[in-house]
Design a protein around this motif. Sequence first.
Motif, PDB file in Angstrom:
ATOM      1  N   HIS A 112      22.717  28.256  48.069  1.00 31.98           N
ATOM      2  CA  HIS A 112      23.461  27.210  47.383  1.00 31.98           C
ATOM      3  C   HIS A 112      22.503  26.215  46.741  1.00 31.98           C
ATOM      4  O   HIS A 112      21.297  26.248  46.965  1.00 31.98           O
ATOM      5  CB  HIS A 112      24.402  26.484  48.355  1.00 31.98           C
ATOM      6  CG  HIS A 112      23.674  25.713  49.425  1.00 31.98           C
ATOM      7  ND1 HIS A 112      23.018  26.321  50.477  1.00 31.98           N
ATOM      8  CD2 HIS A 112      23.487  24.385  49.598  1.00 31.98           C
ATOM      9  CE1 HIS A 112      22.471  25.401  51.254  1.00 31.98           C
ATOM     10  NE2 HIS A 112      22.728  24.213  50.736  1.00 31.98           N
ATOM     11  N   LYS A 113      23.073  25.311  45.953  1.00 35.87           N
ATOM     12  CA  LYS A 113      22.348  24.191  45.355  1.00 35.87           C
ATOM     13  C   LYS A 113      23.203  22.937  45.519  1.00 35.87           C
ATOM     14  O   LYS A 113      24.408  23.025  45.743  1.00 35.87           O
ATOM     15  CB  LYS A 113      22.082  24.460  43.864  1.00 35.87           C
ATOM     16  CG  LYS A 113      21.140  25.614  43.602  1.00 35.87           C
ATOM     17  CD  LYS A 113      20.898  25.824  42.111  1.00 35.87           C
ATOM     18  CE  LYS A 113      22.027  26.565  41.463  1.00 35.87           C
ATOM     19  NZ  LYS A 113      21.720  26.982  40.062  1.00 35.87           N
ATOM     20  N   HIS A 114      22.590  21.768  45.367  1.00 37.91           N
ATOM     21  CA  HIS A 114      23.303  20.502  45.491  1.00 37.91           C
ATOM     22  C   HIS A 114      23.296  19.829  44.116  1.00 37.91           C
ATOM     23  O   HIS A 114      22.510  18.914  43.854  1.00 37.91           O
ATOM     24  CB  HIS A 114      22.632  19.605  46.527  1.00 37.91           C
ATOM     25  CG  HIS A 114      22.562  20.201  47.899  1.00 37.91           C
ATOM     26  ND1 HIS A 114      22.840  19.473  49.044  1.00 37.91           N
ATOM     27  CD2 HIS A 114      22.262  21.444  48.324  1.00 37.91           C
ATOM     28  CE1 HIS A 114      22.694  20.251  50.109  1.00 37.91           C
ATOM     29  NE2 HIS A 114      22.331  21.457  49.686  1.00 37.91           N
ATOM     30  N   LEU A 115      24.158  20.294  43.252  1.00 38.05           N
ATOM     31  CA  LEU A 115      24.098  19.863  41.856  1.00 38.05           C
ATOM     32  C   LEU A 115      24.656  18.461  41.626  1.00 38.05           C
ATOM     33  O   LEU A 115      24.528  17.917  40.525  1.00 38.05           O
ATOM     34  CB  LEU A 115      24.835  20.873  40.976  1.00 38.05           C
ATOM     35  CG  LEU A 115      24.212  22.282  40.935  1.00 38.05           C
ATOM     36  CD1 LEU A 115      25.029  23.206  40.048  1.00 38.05           C
ATOM     37  CD2 LEU A 115      22.766  22.216  40.454  1.00 38.05           C
ATOM     38  N   GLN A 116      25.273  17.875  42.642  1.00 35.53           N
ATOM     39  CA  GLN A 116      25.832  16.535  42.483  1.00 35.53           C
ATOM     40  C   GLN A 116      24.827  15.432  42.822  1.00 35.53           C
ATOM     41  O   GLN A 116      25.156  14.252  42.745  1.00 35.53           O
ATOM     42  CB  GLN A 116      27.093  16.369  43.357  1.00 35.53           C
ATOM     43  CG  GLN A 116      26.820  16.180  44.845  1.00 35.53           C
ATOM     44  CD  GLN A 116      26.455  17.479  45.544  1.00 35.53           C
ATOM     45  OE1 GLN A 116      26.497  18.561  44.955  1.00 35.53           O
ATOM     46  NE2 GLN A 116      26.105  17.390  46.808  1.00 35.53           N
ATOM     47  N   SER A 117      23.600  15.814  43.180  1.00 37.20           N
ATOM     48  CA  SER A 117      22.612  14.810  43.573  1.00 37.20           C
ATOM     49  C   SER A 117      21.259  15.126  42.945  1.00 37.20           C
ATOM     50  O   SER A 117      21.114  16.095  42.195  1.00 37.20           O
ATOM     51  CB  SER A 117      22.491  14.755  45.096  1.00 37.20           C
ATOM     52  OG  SER A 117      22.024  15.993  45.607  1.00 37.20           O
TER      53      SER A 117
END
Length: 231
Positions: A112-117
Amino acid sequence: MGQIFNFFPLSVLKSKIDLSDENKKKMIEEILVMEKKSKNIEYKNQSSAWTGDTQGFEFIHNNTIFDDFFIEVKKKIIEYLEALQVDYNQLDIFIQRSWATISKEKENIALHKHLQSHLSFAYYLKKSDTDANLLFIDETKHNEFLPGLFLSPTTNKKQVIKKRNISNTAAIVFDAKEDEIVIFPSKTAHQTQPNIKNNGRISISADIFIVSKNSENLEHLVSPFKDWKNI
Protein backbone atom coordinates in the motif's frame (compact mmCIF):
# COMPACT_ATOMS: atom_id res chain seq x y z
CA MET A 1 36.23 1.67 -18.69
CA GLY A 2 32.98 3.59 -18.31
CA GLN A 3 31.55 5.01 -15.08
CA ILE A 4 28.04 4.39 -13.76
CA PHE A 5 26.15 7.33 -12.24
CA ASN A 6 23.25 6.59 -9.87
CA PHE A 7 20.53 9.23 -9.57
CA PHE A 8 17.14 9.70 -7.89
CA PRO A 9 17.66 7.97 -4.52
CA LEU A 10 14.89 7.10 -2.09
CA SER A 11 16.03 8.38 1.32
CA VAL A 12 14.82 6.49 4.40
CA LEU A 13 15.79 7.42 7.95
CA LYS A 14 16.32 4.74 10.59
CA SER A 15 16.94 5.92 14.13
CA LYS A 16 16.47 4.72 17.70
CA ILE A 17 13.92 6.07 20.15
CA ASP A 18 14.79 5.51 23.81
CA LEU A 19 11.76 5.05 26.03
CA SER A 20 11.65 3.64 29.53
CA ASP A 21 10.55 0.04 29.97
CA GLU A 22 7.61 1.28 32.04
CA ASN A 23 6.52 3.67 29.29
CA LYS A 24 6.73 0.94 26.66
CA LYS A 25 4.78 -1.44 28.90
CA LYS A 26 1.94 1.09 29.25
CA MET A 27 1.88 1.68 25.49
CA ILE A 28 1.73 -2.05 24.74
CA GLU A 29 -1.06 -2.56 27.28
CA GLU A 30 -3.06 0.31 25.78
CA ILE A 31 -2.67 -1.09 22.26
CA LEU A 32 -3.83 -4.53 23.38
CA VAL A 33 -6.93 -2.89 24.90
CA MET A 34 -7.58 -1.22 21.54
CA GLU A 35 -7.36 -4.60 19.82
CA LYS A 36 -9.97 -6.02 22.21
CA LYS A 37 -12.26 -3.06 21.49
CA SER A 38 -12.01 -3.34 17.68
CA LYS A 39 -14.98 -1.67 15.97
CA ASN A 40 -14.63 -3.20 12.50
CA ILE A 41 -13.26 -6.68 13.15
CA GLU A 42 -14.93 -8.19 10.06
CA TYR A 43 -12.59 -6.01 7.97
CA LYS A 44 -9.62 -8.07 9.14
CA ASN A 45 -9.01 -11.44 7.48
CA GLN A 46 -6.93 -14.37 8.68
CA SER A 47 -3.79 -13.37 6.79
CA SER A 48 -3.83 -9.65 7.59
CA ALA A 49 -2.34 -7.96 10.61
CA TRP A 50 -4.51 -5.97 13.02
CA THR A 51 -4.30 -2.28 12.09
CA GLY A 52 -5.78 0.25 14.47
CA ASP A 53 -6.62 2.79 11.78
CA THR A 54 -9.23 0.39 10.37
CA GLN A 55 -10.63 -0.44 13.80
CA GLY A 56 -11.52 3.00 15.17
CA PHE A 57 -8.18 3.89 16.73
CA GLU A 58 -6.50 6.21 14.23
CA PHE A 59 -5.66 9.14 16.54
CA ILE A 60 -3.42 7.67 19.21
CA HIS A 61 -1.36 10.90 19.16
CA ASN A 62 -4.25 12.38 21.18
CA ASN A 63 -3.85 9.68 23.85
CA THR A 64 -1.69 10.99 26.72
CA ILE A 65 -0.09 7.56 27.20
CA PHE A 66 1.79 8.17 23.93
CA ASP A 67 2.86 11.77 24.70
CA ASP A 68 6.52 11.01 25.44
CA PHE A 69 6.75 8.89 22.32
CA PHE A 70 5.46 11.61 20.01
CA ILE A 71 7.83 14.17 21.52
CA GLU A 72 10.66 11.92 20.32
CA VAL A 73 8.97 11.40 16.95
CA LYS A 74 9.02 15.16 16.32
CA LYS A 75 12.80 15.16 16.82
CA LYS A 76 13.20 12.35 14.29
CA ILE A 77 10.99 14.06 11.70
CA ILE A 78 13.15 17.17 11.99
CA GLU A 79 16.26 15.00 11.66
CA TYR A 80 14.87 13.56 8.42
CA LEU A 81 14.07 17.00 7.00
CA GLU A 82 17.53 18.26 7.91
CA ALA A 83 19.10 15.28 6.13
CA LEU A 84 17.29 16.40 2.96
CA GLN A 85 18.44 20.00 3.54
CA VAL A 86 14.85 21.18 4.04
CA ASP A 87 14.38 24.34 6.12
CA TYR A 88 11.78 23.02 8.56
CA ASN A 89 11.56 26.45 10.25
CA GLN A 90 9.42 27.56 7.30
CA LEU A 91 7.05 24.62 7.75
CA ASP A 92 4.31 23.51 10.12
CA ILE A 93 4.38 19.76 10.76
CA PHE A 94 1.17 17.96 11.69
CA ILE A 95 0.43 14.40 12.70
CA GLN A 96 -2.59 13.69 10.54
CA ARG A 97 -3.43 10.28 11.99
CA SER A 98 -1.60 7.59 13.93
CA TRP A 99 -2.31 4.00 14.83
CA ALA A 100 -0.83 0.74 16.07
CA THR A 101 -0.48 -2.59 14.29
CA ILE A 102 -0.26 -6.10 15.72
CA SER A 103 1.13 -8.97 13.64
CA LYS A 104 0.71 -12.57 14.82
CA GLU A 105 1.89 -15.80 13.21
CA LYS A 106 2.04 -15.31 9.41
CA GLU A 107 -0.14 -12.20 9.31
CA ASN A 108 1.21 -9.37 7.20
CA ILE A 109 0.35 -5.88 5.98
CA ALA A 110 -0.40 -5.82 2.26
CA LEU A 111 1.28 -3.56 -0.29
CA HIS A 112 0.00 0.00 0.00
CA LYS A 113 0.85 3.71 -0.06
CA HIS A 114 -0.31 6.65 2.07
CA LEU A 115 -1.30 9.10 -0.62
CA GLN A 116 -3.19 11.42 1.73
CA SER A 117 -0.03 12.50 3.57
CA HIS A 118 3.58 13.56 2.97
CA LEU A 119 5.75 11.52 5.34
CA SER A 120 5.03 8.29 7.16
CA PHE A 121 6.85 6.23 9.76
CA ALA A 122 6.89 2.85 11.40
CA TYR A 123 8.18 2.49 14.96
CA TYR A 124 8.81 -0.96 16.39
CA LEU A 125 7.50 -1.05 19.94
CA LYS A 126 7.78 -4.84 20.17
CA LYS A 127 9.76 -6.82 17.62
CA SER A 128 11.93 -9.92 17.69
CA ASP A 129 14.73 -10.62 15.23
CA THR A 130 12.63 -13.28 13.48
CA ASP A 131 9.57 -11.05 12.94
CA ALA A 132 8.69 -9.74 9.49
CA ASN A 133 10.49 -6.66 8.24
CA LEU A 134 9.33 -3.73 6.16
CA LEU A 135 9.51 -4.22 2.40
CA PHE A 136 9.93 -1.18 0.12
CA ILE A 137 8.87 -1.47 -3.54
CA ASP A 138 10.29 0.75 -6.28
CA GLU A 139 7.42 1.28 -8.70
CA THR A 140 9.45 3.49 -11.05
CA LYS A 141 12.16 0.88 -11.79
CA HIS A 142 14.18 3.38 -13.86
CA ASN A 143 16.76 0.76 -14.87
CA GLU A 144 14.31 -1.99 -15.83
CA PHE A 145 14.83 -1.77 -19.60
CA LEU A 146 13.06 -5.14 -20.08
CA PRO A 147 9.60 -5.25 -18.45
CA GLY A 148 9.57 -7.87 -15.70
CA LEU A 149 13.36 -8.20 -15.58
CA PHE A 150 13.77 -7.21 -11.95
CA LEU A 151 10.75 -8.83 -10.24
CA SER A 152 9.81 -11.78 -12.44
CA PRO A 153 9.94 -15.10 -10.51
CA THR A 154 11.18 -16.91 -13.63
CA THR A 155 14.04 -14.52 -14.38
CA ASN A 156 14.97 -14.77 -10.72
CA LYS A 157 14.87 -18.58 -10.80
CA LYS A 158 17.10 -18.71 -13.89
CA GLN A 159 19.41 -16.08 -12.38
CA VAL A 160 19.15 -13.75 -15.35
CA ILE A 161 20.25 -11.14 -12.80
CA LYS A 162 23.63 -12.52 -11.69
CA LYS A 163 23.92 -10.43 -8.53
CA ARG A 164 21.45 -8.07 -6.90
CA ASN A 165 22.53 -4.51 -6.15
CA ILE A 166 21.07 -1.03 -5.96
CA SER A 167 20.97 -0.76 -9.76
CA ASN A 168 18.89 -3.87 -10.50
CA THR A 169 16.47 -4.39 -7.65
CA ALA A 170 12.90 -3.17 -7.30
CA ALA A 171 12.26 -4.46 -3.77
CA ILE A 172 14.26 -3.90 -0.60
CA VAL A 173 13.84 -5.72 2.72
CA PHE A 174 14.54 -3.07 5.34
CA ASP A 175 15.75 -4.53 8.62
CA ALA A 176 14.76 -2.55 11.72
CA LYS A 177 14.99 -3.59 15.35
CA GLU A 178 12.80 -3.01 18.39
CA ASP A 179 12.91 0.67 19.51
CA GLU A 180 13.82 1.85 16.00
CA ILE A 181 11.78 4.23 13.85
CA VAL A 182 11.78 4.25 10.05
CA ILE A 183 10.71 7.46 8.25
CA PHE A 184 10.00 7.66 4.52
CA PRO A 185 7.91 9.56 1.93
CA SER A 186 4.27 8.52 2.23
CA LYS A 187 3.97 7.91 -1.52
CA THR A 188 6.47 5.04 -1.28
CA ALA A 189 4.90 1.62 -1.89
CA HIS A 190 5.55 -0.67 1.07
CA GLN A 191 4.34 -3.73 2.91
CA THR A 192 5.57 -6.23 5.46
CA GLN A 193 7.20 -9.51 4.49
CA PRO A 194 4.66 -12.29 3.83
CA ASN A 195 5.00 -15.85 5.12
CA ILE A 196 7.14 -14.85 8.10
CA LYS A 197 6.06 -16.10 11.53
CA ASN A 198 5.59 -13.13 13.85
CA ASN A 199 5.83 -13.30 17.60
CA GLY A 200 3.16 -10.70 18.30
CA ARG A 201 5.03 -7.84 16.66
CA ILE A 202 3.67 -4.41 17.61
CA SER A 203 4.43 -1.27 15.64
CA ILE A 204 3.15 2.30 15.64
CA SER A 205 2.68 4.25 12.42
CA ALA A 206 1.58 7.75 11.57
CA ASP A 207 0.98 10.01 8.61
CA ILE A 208 2.65 13.42 8.66
CA PHE A 209 1.17 16.38 6.81
CA ILE A 210 3.36 19.43 6.14
CA VAL A 211 2.20 22.95 5.28
CA SER A 212 4.02 26.23 4.78
CA LYS A 213 3.93 28.78 7.58
CA ASN A 214 3.79 31.57 4.99
CA SER A 215 2.75 30.75 1.43
CA GLU A 216 3.48 34.17 -0.02
CA ASN A 217 5.42 33.72 -3.28
CA LEU A 218 5.28 29.93 -2.88
CA GLU A 219 3.46 28.11 -5.66
CA HIS A 220 3.60 24.44 -4.73
CA LEU A 221 3.63 23.99 -0.96
CA VAL A 222 0.36 23.60 0.93
CA SER A 223 -0.84 26.96 2.24
CA PRO A 224 -1.35 27.55 5.98
CA PHE A 225 -4.56 26.12 7.47
CA LYS A 226 -5.47 29.55 8.87
CA ASP A 227 -6.00 30.77 5.29
CA TRP A 228 -8.35 27.95 4.34
CA LYS A 229 -12.12 28.37 4.24
CA ASN A 230 -14.64 25.63 4.96
CA ILE A 231 -17.39 25.73 2.31
